[in-house]
Enzyme design. Structure first.
Site, mmCIF file in Angstrom:
data_model
loop_
_atom_site.group_PDB
_atom_site.id
_atom_site.type_symbol
_atom_site.label_atom_id
_atom_site.label_comp_id
_atom_site.label_asym_id
_atom_site.label_seq_id
_atom_site.Cartn_x
_atom_site.Cartn_y
_atom_site.Cartn_z
ATOM 1 N N ARG A 54 -12.958 57.121 61.564
ATOM 2 C CA ARG A 54 -11.929 56.277 60.921
ATOM 3 C C ARG A 54 -10.791 55.990 61.901
ATOM 4 O O ARG A 54 -10.087 54.995 61.803
ATOM 5 C CB ARG A 54 -11.400 56.927 59.638
ATOM 6 C CG ARG A 54 -10.292 56.124 58.963
ATOM 7 C CD ARG A 54 -10.198 56.368 57.460
ATOM 8 N NE ARG A 54 -10.244 57.764 57.099
ATOM 9 C CZ ARG A 54 -9.224 58.627 57.237
ATOM 10 N NH1 ARG A 54 -8.077 58.226 57.713
ATOM 11 N NH2 ARG A 54 -9.367 59.884 56.864
ATOM 12 N N TYR A 107 -5.575 30.909 53.189
ATOM 13 C CA TYR A 107 -6.758 31.498 52.545
ATOM 14 C C TYR A 107 -6.367 32.125 51.200
ATOM 15 O O TYR A 107 -5.402 32.892 51.127
ATOM 16 C CB TYR A 107 -7.342 32.539 53.498
ATOM 17 C CG TYR A 107 -8.591 33.201 53.000
ATOM 18 C CD1 TYR A 107 -9.765 32.475 52.803
ATOM 19 C CD2 TYR A 107 -8.612 34.560 52.732
ATOM 20 C CE1 TYR A 107 -10.918 33.090 52.356
ATOM 21 C CE2 TYR A 107 -9.767 35.185 52.285
ATOM 22 C CZ TYR A 107 -10.911 34.437 52.090
ATOM 23 O OH TYR A 107 -12.055 35.054 51.635
ATOM 24 N N ASP A 179 -3.529 33.684 60.967
ATOM 25 C CA ASP A 179 -4.971 33.646 60.729
ATOM 26 C C ASP A 179 -5.557 32.541 61.613
ATOM 27 O O ASP A 179 -5.274 31.355 61.420
ATOM 28 C CB ASP A 179 -5.223 33.361 59.239
ATOM 29 C CG ASP A 179 -6.697 33.459 58.857
ATOM 30 O OD1 ASP A 179 -7.558 33.201 59.720
ATOM 31 O OD2 ASP A 179 -6.978 33.770 57.684
ATOM 32 N N LYS A 204 -16.940 35.051 60.024
ATOM 33 C CA LYS A 204 -17.157 33.622 60.292
ATOM 34 C C LYS A 204 -17.713 33.457 61.723
ATOM 35 O O LYS A 204 -18.738 34.013 62.014
ATOM 36 C CB LYS A 204 -15.860 32.850 60.058
ATOM 37 C CG LYS A 204 -15.154 33.230 58.740
ATOM 38 C CD LYS A 204 -15.927 32.833 57.489
ATOM 39 C CE LYS A 204 -15.515 33.578 56.232
ATOM 40 N NZ LYS A 204 -14.123 33.520 55.864
HETATM 41 C C1 LIG Z 1 -13.196 34.383 55.018
HETATM 42 C C2 LIG Z 1 -11.769 34.247 55.426
HETATM 43 C C3 LIG Z 1 -10.899 35.342 55.397
HETATM 44 C C4 LIG Z 1 -11.278 36.674 54.803
HETATM 45 O O1 LIG Z 1 -12.253 37.329 55.538
HETATM 46 P P1 LIG Z 1 -13.300 38.368 54.884
HETATM 47 O O2 LIG Z 1 -14.051 38.831 56.066
HETATM 48 O O3 LIG Z 1 -14.113 37.603 53.902
HETATM 49 O O4 LIG Z 1 -12.495 39.446 54.217
HETATM 50 C C5 LIG Z 1 -9.634 35.149 55.878
HETATM 51 N N1 LIG Z 1 -9.204 33.961 56.335
HETATM 52 C C6 LIG Z 1 -10.009 32.886 56.370
HETATM 53 C C7 LIG Z 1 -9.479 31.605 56.888
HETATM 54 C C8 LIG Z 1 -11.306 32.989 55.905
HETATM 55 O O5 LIG Z 1 -12.089 31.914 55.894
#
Ligand SMILES: *Cc1c(COP(=O)(O)O)cnc(C)c1O
Length: 392
Positions: A54, A107, A179, A204
């Site tokens: 962890r 998001y 992000d 992604k």
């Molecule tokens: C999918 C997504 C997230 C969240 O990610 P997870 O891996 O699903 O928790 C955050 N920001 C954007 C822009 C996303 O498309």
């Protein structure tokens, strides 16, 4: 040695990599030490020492160091999901009573975490701004401690002027969390634009194969050390070794995958733009993109997620369009090898009245597509057949 003992003990010599071209997975929860002094010394440097997975695991750390290097950050930490990374980064920057300024189109779950959870549980307040640097400056309060950014947004693709916003934040000693999932560190190096904490969903493009859920935060060693010892250790959303190993596999092909996503997306955006059944295309890579100049200044490339508006708002015909696609699969998420389609109306109309949905400024006929790595002609044929079926 008895069989029981033999079955429980591994020959340490055996694991000296044996020339393996891919690093092995350290699939273990803890690390054993020679003696008291050795474990005592490890406890003195909890940010570095591998004591418990962890905290630090060699496979995970190997990938963290690689991501930190490509993003030009001092340190990175991998999380069990993008939301694990985003919530940890936000919590690092706020305390009870803090004020957050955020772009409007971010998001959904990140927005819900701040707007519905932190406000209720921690007395934190949040202001939404249109995204211009002036709008962030205007929303400032004495208790503002975080500017939250996402650029471009992943529904209508608005672009933020990142250096202008981070300049205001730095002047007022406010942290910025951004992000950067859409562009990846390769297409938009946001740490060089003054962002403190860059966050990604590695589910992604960084993962890219629709087989892991993962997240990362990249930034300075001092911020990341604190996040590691507090938000990550205590909330515990640490990435597991096998996920890190899959991510390592994915990162090797990230540049070449992005190049192909861009190539396919450019061709599809151009095709959609001239099609009479399409009213508008939202894609920062297009010459007609309203924030074209800013997009060219900030992005080194354009990834494969875009949206377009069908020239109809008849839900039955929109549904027919989506259901008839053969290569584009219907599903949430994006950034994988496989092309996907998702009309936001499905989830928005579940959660909101048609009037509320209208007020968001998202057209009912908006279709989001994640352009994958198939041959672009096949993807265009799939779209063309369905669009032509729609008429005008
Ligand atoms: C999918 C997504 C997230 C969240 O990610 P997870 O891996 O699903 O928790 C955050 N920001 C954007 C822009 C996303 O498309």
């Amino acid at each position: 040695m008895n069989k029981e003992t033999k079955l429980c003990h591994d020959d340490q010599e055996y694991f000296k990599n044996q020339g393996a071209i891919v690093p092995p997975i350290f699939q273990n929860s803890l690390f054993a030490f020679e003696d008291w002094d050795e474990i005592d010394a490890a406890f003195n440097r909890p940010e570095e020492a591998a004591i418990y997975t962890r905290g630090t695991n060699p496979t995970v750390k190997f990938v963290e160091d690689k991501i930190a290097a490509i993003a030009q950050g001092e340190k990175a930490r991998l999380f069990a999901s993008g939301m694990g990374a985003i919530s940890a980064a936000i919590l690092h920057c706020v305390k009870a009573g803090s004020h957050i300024v955020s772009a409007q189109q971010i998001y959904g779950p990140a927005n819900n975490f701040m707007h519905n959870y932190l406000t209720q549980k921690c007395g934190i307040s949040i202001s939404y701004v249109d995204g211009s640097a002036e709008s962030y400056a205007k929303a400032l309060r004495p208790e503002t401690s975080l500017f939250y950014l996402e650029s471009p947004g992943s529904v209508m693709f608005p672009v933020l002027d990142v250096p202008a916003i981070t300049q205001i934040a730095r002047k007022h000693n406010i942290k910025t969390v951004m992000d950067n999932t859409w562009a990846t560190p390769l297409f938009q190096p946001v740490l060089t634009m003054g962002v403190d904490l860059e966050v990604h969903s590695c589910s992604k493009y960084l993962g890219g194969h629709s087989d892991i859920v993962a997240g990362v935060i990249i930034g300075s060693k001092s911020d990341l050390d604190a996040i590691q010892l507090h938000e990550q250790a205590w909330l515990g959303a640490k990435m597991a070794p096998f996920e890190a190993w899959l991510l390592l596999r994915s990162l090797r092909s990230l540049p070449i995958r992005l190049r192909q996503h861009q190539h396919n997306a450019m061709a599809i955006a151009a095709f959609l733009e001239q099609h009479p059944a399409v009213a508008r295309v939202h894609y920062p890579g297009l010459g007609s993109f309203p924030q074209r100049e800013l997009a060219l200044k900030q992005f080194k490339g354009f990834s494969g997620l875009m949206s377009f508006e069908l020239a109809t708002d008849d839900l039955n015909r929109i549904k027919e369009f989506v259901d008839g696609l053969q290569l584009f699969k219907l599903g949430v998420s994006w950034g994988g090898h496989d092309s996907l389609v998702y009309p936001p109306a499905i989830s928005y109309l579940k959660e909101q009245s048609p009037e509320q949905f209208e007020a968001l400024g998202i057209p009912r006929g908006l279709i989001r597509i994640s352009v994958g790595l198939e041959h672009v002609n096949d993807l265009i044929n799939d779209l063309d057949r369905q669009l032509s079926g729609l008429g005008q």
